[in-house]
Design a protein around this motif. Structure first.
Motif, PDB file in Angstrom:
ATOM      1  N   ARG A 120       0.858  -1.189   0.000  1.00 47.45           N
ATOM      2  CA  ARG A 120       0.000   0.000   0.000  1.00 47.45           C
ATOM      3  C   ARG A 120       0.895   1.240   0.000  1.00 47.45           C
ATOM      4  N   THR A 121       0.528   2.215  -0.813  1.00 46.58           N
ATOM      5  CA  THR A 121       1.318   3.442  -0.907  1.00 46.58           C
ATOM      6  C   THR A 121       0.507   4.636  -0.421  1.00 46.58           C
ATOM      7  N   GLU A 122       1.182   5.749  -0.303  1.00 47.12           N
ATOM      8  CA  GLU A 122       0.516   7.007   0.037  1.00 47.12           C
ATOM      9  C   GLU A 122      -0.589   7.298  -0.980  1.00 47.12           C
ATOM     10  N   GLN A 123      -0.320   7.033  -2.246  1.00 45.35           N
ATOM     11  CA  GLN A 123      -1.310   7.280  -3.300  1.00 45.35           C
ATOM     12  C   GLN A 123      -2.574   6.447  -3.097  1.00 45.35           C
ATOM     13  N   HIS A 124      -2.418   5.184  -2.705  1.00 45.61           N
ATOM     14  CA  HIS A 124      -3.583   4.334  -2.427  1.00 45.61           C
ATOM     15  C   HIS A 124      -4.428   4.923  -1.300  1.00 45.61           C
ATOM     16  N   ILE A 125      -3.770   5.407  -0.265  1.00 45.91           N
ATOM     17  CA  ILE A 125      -4.487   6.000   0.869  1.00 45.91           C
ATOM     18  C   ILE A 125      -5.242   7.247   0.419  1.00 45.91           C
ATOM     19  N   LEU A 126      -4.572   8.101  -0.344  1.00 47.98           N
ATOM     20  CA  LEU A 126      -5.219   9.331  -0.823  1.00 47.98           C
ATOM     21  C   LEU A 126      -6.400   9.028  -1.742  1.00 47.98           C
ATOM     22  N   GLU A 127      -6.256   8.022  -2.597  1.00 51.30           N
ATOM     23  CA  GLU A 127      -7.363   7.635  -3.482  1.00 51.30           C
ATOM     24  C   GLU A 127      -8.554   7.115  -2.678  1.00 51.30           C
ATOM     25  N   ALA A 128      -8.288   6.341  -1.654  1.00 51.67           N
ATOM     26  CA  ALA A 128      -9.371   5.821  -0.810  1.00 51.67           C
ATOM     27  C   ALA A 128     -10.087   6.961  -0.082  1.00 51.67           C
ATOM     28  N   ILE A 129      -9.332   7.902   0.423  1.00 51.60           N
ATOM     29  CA  ILE A 129      -9.930   9.051   1.116  1.00 51.60           C
ATOM     30  C   ILE A 129     -10.771   9.874   0.145  1.00 51.60           C
ATOM     31  N   LYS A 130     -10.280  10.059  -1.066  1.00 55.84           N
ATOM     32  CA  LYS A 130     -11.033  10.815  -2.077  1.00 55.84           C
ATOM     33  C   LYS A 130     -12.373  10.135  -2.366  1.00 55.84           C
ATOM     34  N   ILE A 131     -12.362   8.825  -2.544  1.00 59.49           N
ATOM     35  CA  ILE A 131     -13.612   8.084  -2.782  1.00 59.49           C
ATOM     36  C   ILE A 131     -14.527   8.204  -1.571  1.00 59.49           C
ATOM     37  N   TYR A 132     -13.972   7.999  -0.388  1.00 59.49           N
ATOM     38  CA  TYR A 132     -14.753   8.064   0.848  1.00 59.49           C
ATOM     39  C   TYR A 132     -15.452   9.424   0.990  1.00 59.49           C
ATOM     40  N   GLU A 133     -14.699  10.488   0.743  1.00 57.68           N
ATOM     41  CA  GLU A 133     -15.263  11.830   0.923  1.00 57.68           C
ATOM     42  C   GLU A 133     -16.210  12.230  -0.207  1.00 57.68           C
ATOM     43  N   SER A 134     -15.930  11.810  -1.424  1.00 62.22           N
ATOM     44  CA  SER A 134     -16.760  12.252  -2.553  1.00 62.22           C
ATOM     45  C   SER A 134     -18.037  11.434  -2.717  1.00 62.22           C
ATOM     46  N   GLU A 135     -18.036  10.203  -2.272  1.00 58.70           N
ATOM     47  CA  GLU A 135     -19.202   9.331  -2.462  1.00 58.70           C
ATOM     48  C   GLU A 135     -20.197   9.375  -1.302  1.00 58.70           C
ATOM     49  N   ASN A 136     -19.859  10.124  -0.254  1.00 57.57           N
ATOM     50  CA  ASN A 136     -20.755  10.268   0.900  1.00 57.57           C
ATOM     51  C   ASN A 136     -21.175   8.895   1.453  1.00 57.57           C
ATOM     52  N   VAL A 137     -20.184   8.062   1.729  1.00 51.84           N
ATOM     53  CA  VAL A 137     -20.429   6.727   2.271  1.00 51.84           C
ATOM     54  C   VAL A 137     -20.040   6.682   3.748  1.00 51.84           C
ATOM     55  N   ASP A 138     -20.534   5.665   4.441  1.00 53.71           N
ATOM     56  CA  ASP A 138     -20.220   5.512   5.861  1.00 53.71           C
ATOM     57  C   ASP A 138     -18.880   4.825   6.097  1.00 53.71           C
ATOM     58  N   SER A 139     -18.484   3.968   5.178  1.00 50.66           N
ATOM     59  CA  SER A 139     -17.226   3.251   5.335  1.00 50.66           C
ATOM     60  C   SER A 139     -16.696   2.835   3.974  1.00 50.66           C
ATOM     61  N   LEU A 140     -15.427   2.455   3.982  1.00 59.86           N
ATOM     62  CA  LEU A 140     -14.770   2.048   2.744  1.00 59.86           C
ATOM     63  C   LEU A 140     -13.726   0.995   3.092  1.00 59.86           C
ATOM     64  N   VAL A 141     -13.708  -0.072   2.332  1.00 59.65           N
ATOM     65  CA  VAL A 141     -12.710  -1.127   2.499  1.00 59.65           C
ATOM     66  C   VAL A 141     -12.025  -1.313   1.163  1.00 59.65           C
ATOM     67  N   SER A 142     -10.709  -1.344   1.174  1.00 59.68           N
ATOM     68  CA  SER A 142     -10.003  -1.576  -0.084  1.00 59.68           C
ATOM     69  C   SER A 142      -9.558  -3.027  -0.157  1.00 59.68           C
ATOM     70  N   LEU A 143      -9.706  -3.596  -1.333  1.00 54.72           N
ATOM     71  CA  LEU A 143      -9.369  -4.993  -1.583  1.00 54.72           C
ATOM     72  C   LEU A 143      -8.637  -5.102  -2.913  1.00 54.72           C
ATOM     73  N   VAL A 144      -7.881  -6.148  -3.037  1.00 54.04           N
ATOM     74  CA  VAL A 144      -7.229  -6.454  -4.307  1.00 54.04           C
ATOM     75  C   VAL A 144      -7.610  -7.884  -4.647  1.00 54.04           C
ATOM     76  N   GLU A 145      -8.047  -8.090  -5.865  1.00 53.97           N
ATOM     77  CA  GLU A 145      -8.415  -9.434  -6.305  1.00 53.97           C
ATOM     78  C   GLU A 145      -7.177 -10.311  -6.386  1.00 53.97           C
ATOM     79  N   ALA A 146      -7.265 -11.454  -5.771  1.00 51.42           N
ATOM     80  CA  ALA A 146      -6.151 -12.401  -5.809  1.00 51.42           C
ATOM     81  C   ALA A 146      -6.191 -13.200  -7.093  1.00 51.42           C
ATOM     82  N   ALA A 147      -5.051 -13.346  -7.712  1.00 53.51           N
ATOM     83  CA  ALA A 147      -4.961 -14.142  -8.938  1.00 53.51           C
ATOM     84  C   ALA A 147      -4.551 -15.555  -8.573  1.00 53.51           C
ATOM     85  N   PHE A 148      -5.360 -16.522  -8.977  1.00 49.69           N
ATOM     86  CA  PHE A 148      -5.041 -17.916  -8.690  1.00 49.69           C
ATOM     87  C   PHE A 148      -4.844 -18.679  -9.976  1.00 49.69           C
TER      88      PHE A 148
END
Length: 148
Positions: A120-148
């Motif tokens: 996780r980078t600073e950019q990932h954190i900033l992107e999550a905060i931007k989504i959280y603040e702009s979408e007017n949501v109560d919570s946000l969880v970030s996930l990455v799809e695992a490749a099997f």
């Protein structure tokens, strides 16, 4: 005496339990040249936000690794919150209550960053905060799809 509390936008909580059954001391094991937990802390160093950050742990060794970072507060977690079946929500709630008491403030938002996501980078954190603040949501969880 004035008991007014300061409002702060973010509390960043990094939960880092000492006891891991699968990988002992995983949070301070070397990963790409530094302790695992340091990757999460390093992603915050240049973050331009109004935030406080706390590492909550039952391990003095983990808190010692984090002590080289001046902007991080350390919180000793009670043993009952460091068991295999302890819930993250209880750990975060404990950290919130203690940090609001210690810093005489009220936090509007909580960000939990688990040290087991070292890519996780600073950019990932900033992107999550931007989504959280702009979408007017109560919570946000970030996930990455695992490749099997």
């Amino acid at each position: 005496m004035d008991n007014k509390k300061i409002i702060k936008k973010y509390l960043i909580v990094i939960p880092a339990r000492g006891g891991s059954k699968s990988v002992p001391k995983k949070n301070i094991k070397d990963f790409a040249g530094k302790p695992l937990i340091c990757h999460t802390i390093d992603s915050l160093e240049s973050l331009k936000l109004n935030f406080d950050c706390v590492i909550t742990s039952d391990s003095r060794e983990i808190l010692g690794v984090a002590s080289k970072y001046n902007f991080i507060q350390k919180l000793v977690r009670p043993a009952y919150l460091a068991e295999d079946n302890s819930l993250s929500i209880h750990v975060v709630k404990h950290a919130l209550i203690e940090m609001e008491r210690i810093n005489n403030c009220i936090y509007e938002n909580i960000i939990m960053l688990q040290p087991t996501s070292p890519l996780r980078t600073e950019q990932h954190i900033l992107e999550a905060i931007k989504i959280y603040e702009s979408e007017n949501v109560d919570s946000l969880v970030s996930l990455v799809e695992a490749a099997f």
